[in-house]
Scaffold this active site. Structure first.
Site, PDB file in Angstrom:
ATOM      1  N   LYS A  22      43.465  28.063  42.292  1.00  0.00           N
ATOM      2  CA  LYS A  22      42.632  27.687  42.829  1.00  0.00           C
ATOM      3  C   LYS A  22      41.604  26.631  42.333  1.00  0.00           C
ATOM      4  CE  LYS A  22      38.521  28.823  45.021  1.00  0.00           C
ATOM      5  NZ  LYS A  22      37.617  29.763  45.283  1.00  0.00           N
ATOM      6  N   ASN A  23      41.240  27.940  41.106  1.00  0.00           N
ATOM      7  CA  ASN A  23      40.125  27.456  40.236  1.00  0.00           C
ATOM      8  C   ASN A  23      40.863  26.423  38.877  1.00  0.00           C
ATOM      9  OD1 ASN A  23      38.703  29.189  41.455  1.00  0.00           O
ATOM     10  ND2 ASN A  23      38.947  30.538  39.646  1.00  0.00           N
ATOM     11  N   CYS A 116      30.771  32.514  47.539  1.00  0.00           N
ATOM     12  CA  CYS A 116      30.844  33.939  47.610  1.00  0.00           C
ATOM     13  C   CYS A 116      28.563  34.108  47.183  1.00  0.00           C
ATOM     14  CB  CYS A 116      31.355  34.417  46.982  1.00  0.00           C
ATOM     15  SG  CYS A 116      33.167  34.539  48.034  1.00  0.00           S
ATOM     16  N   ARG A 121      24.131  31.807  40.620  1.00  0.00           N
ATOM     17  CA  ARG A 121      25.172  30.495  39.720  1.00  0.00           C
ATOM     18  C   ARG A 121      24.633  29.200  39.493  1.00  0.00           C
ATOM     19  NH1 ARG A 121      30.992  30.838  42.329  1.00  0.00           N
ATOM     20  NH2 ARG A 121      31.565  33.069  42.844  1.00  0.00           N
ATOM     21  N   ASP A 305      36.582  38.296  37.815  1.00  0.00           N
ATOM     22  CA  ASP A 305      37.495  37.391  39.174  1.00  0.00           C
ATOM     23  C   ASP A 305      38.427  38.301  39.289  1.00  0.00           C
ATOM     24  OD1 ASP A 305      35.668  35.830  39.642  1.00  0.00           O
ATOM     25  OD2 ASP A 305      37.008  34.391  39.796  1.00  0.00           O
ATOM     26  N   ARG A 397      39.469  32.739  51.047  1.00  0.00           N
ATOM     27  CA  ARG A 397      38.741  31.189  50.039  1.00  0.00           C
ATOM     28  C   ARG A 397      39.579  31.431  48.824  1.00  0.00           C
ATOM     29  NH1 ARG A 397      34.683  32.560  47.744  1.00  0.00           N
ATOM     30  NH2 ARG A 397      34.521  30.527  47.798  1.00  0.00           N
TER      31      ARG A 397
END
Length: 416
Positions: A22-23, A116, A121, A305, A397
């Protein structure tokens, strides 16, 4: 609101192919706006964050489709550089569009991104980097407007190796005049993947994977096809799911070199790990050993993560483990929910002390964010009785139909 219901106590067994990252996929999809053309991106997982990115691209004028794990994007008719406010608020990674839209159109208008709630951030590093390339930035009434007649290469120093800022600056700089040197850059594998994609377009980017990235600006790019790297966080999650259930699984389409910090911790706990070029075998029989100390850090350190999932696993390890979170200040929200399952965890500021218990017990718990949700599923797989994990949309997600993946390995899990 959808939930996952898990009957714990079944050891996982079998083989699983890991999804694309995903990232890595999100910034690559954002980079398709750099130049018009038709792109085919392979191994893109079916996730809600991916859906949001494709909706944004469609709103900007692109033509998008997602068939199984293949995404087709045509950005030839892209006509807007204003990111819709409602979509911007649904996903943190929407910020990736700032750099490439500015590079292509000379202007981008957006709002602060959502995502999230795991702590602060910052986007100031993104803005600072774009300003160093000649962008003019006006923030007013909740909107951010960036303009530049022509971006120009320059020296950019990040006071923190932010992954997002590194990728945004890379994408903006590929069409800037002259050379950009990005110092104290993030070093994650996903940044190397973005570099490889940009270079396939005709960019000249060097140094990804180190803390110094050099981008030589080019005048034009050309659309291409590309395959996304495997997801190292999903890989680590499935490793821990197998370990906590004392199972044996084989994971394919993986890159063990991206998981060195995770593999080291899991092996310290007494789990058997074997791996080859693109395969990892996990075999666990317990009891597991605690680890003295884990400190989350930017790559190649232990990934934030994986902190939540590792804490769930360590909650049944023999002895006391310590985890210090240094990346996000709100990433212990899962602790109360793990304690509802019977874990014995005490938090002091940014440090968690985990005293292993003989077993967990199923109950209803709430996924407060993406990785917290994965941790609760891991706990539920080992818990005695039934566990219900609510707020499944958080988990969707980052994990492509996680209940189907785990069920294929023998887990008793269903979506309700």
């Amino acid at each position: 609101m959808e939930s996952f219901v898990i009957e714990g106590g079944t050891p996982l067994s079998g083989e699983l192919r890991i999804q694309g990252a995903k990232n890595a996929a999100l910034p690559i999809l954002a980079a398709t706006v750099l130049t018009g053309g038709s792109y085919t991106i392979y191994d893109v997982p079916r996730l809600s964050d991916i859906d949001v990115m494709l909706k944004i691209l469609t709103e900007l004028g692109a033509v998008c489709s997602h068939e199984e794990t293949t995404v087709h994007v045509d950005t030839t008719a892209l006509a807007s550089s204003t990111v819709p406010e409602d979509l911007m608020g649904q996903m943190r990674s929407s910020i990736f569009l700032m750099g490439p839209l500015l590079a292509r159109f000379g202007e981008v208008i957006l709002t602060r991104p959502g995502g999230c709630a795991i702590g602060e951030r910052r986007i100031d590093l993104h803005l600072k980097g774009l300003e160093a390339l000649g962008a003019r930035i006006i923030a007013q009434d909740g909107f951010i407007r960036c303009t530049a007649d022509k971006l120009k290469g320059g020296m950019v120093f990040l006071d923190y190796p932010s992954v997002g800022a590194t990728e945004n600056i890379m994408m903006a700089a590929v069409l800037a005049q002259g050379e950009t040197v990005l110092s104290n850059a993030a070093r994650e594998p996903e940044i190397i993947d973005l570099q490889n994609f940009l270079n396939r377009l005709g960019a000249r980017v060097h140094g990804a994977g180190t803390d110094r990235i050099v981008i030589e600006g080019v005048s034009h790019l050309q659309a291409t096809d590309y395959q996304v790297i495997p997801d190292r966080i999903v890989t680590g999650t499935m490793m821990l799911a197998a370990a906590i259930t004392q199972g044996k699984i084989v994971l394919r389409n993986v890159n063990p070199m991206h998981l060195i910090a995770i593999l080291d911790v899991v092996k310290q706990c007494g789990v058997e790990i074997d791996y080859g070029r693109d395969i990892i075998t996990v075999k666990a029989s317990g009891p597991f050993r605690a680890v003295d100390r884990i400190i989350t850090a930017p790559y190649p350190g232990f990934p934030t993560d994986m902190q939540s999932q590792t804490m769930a696993f360590l909650s049944v390890a023999k002895g006391c483990s310590i985890i210090k979170e240094t990346v996000f200040d709100g990433r212990f929200r899962h602790v109360n929910e793990l304690c509802r399952l019977g874990a014995d965890i005490y938090v002091d500021l940014h440090t968690a002390f985990i005293r292993g218990v003989p077993h967990l017990s199923g109950t209803a718990v709430e996924a407060t964010d993406l990785r917290a949700g994965a941790a609760l599923i891991i706990g539920g797989l080992a818990a005695e009785g039934e566990t219900k994990v609510t707020q499944a949309y958080h988990i969707d997600r980052g994990y492509d139909r996680i209940e189907e993946q785990l069920a294929s390995l023998g887990a008793r899990i269903r979506r309700v």
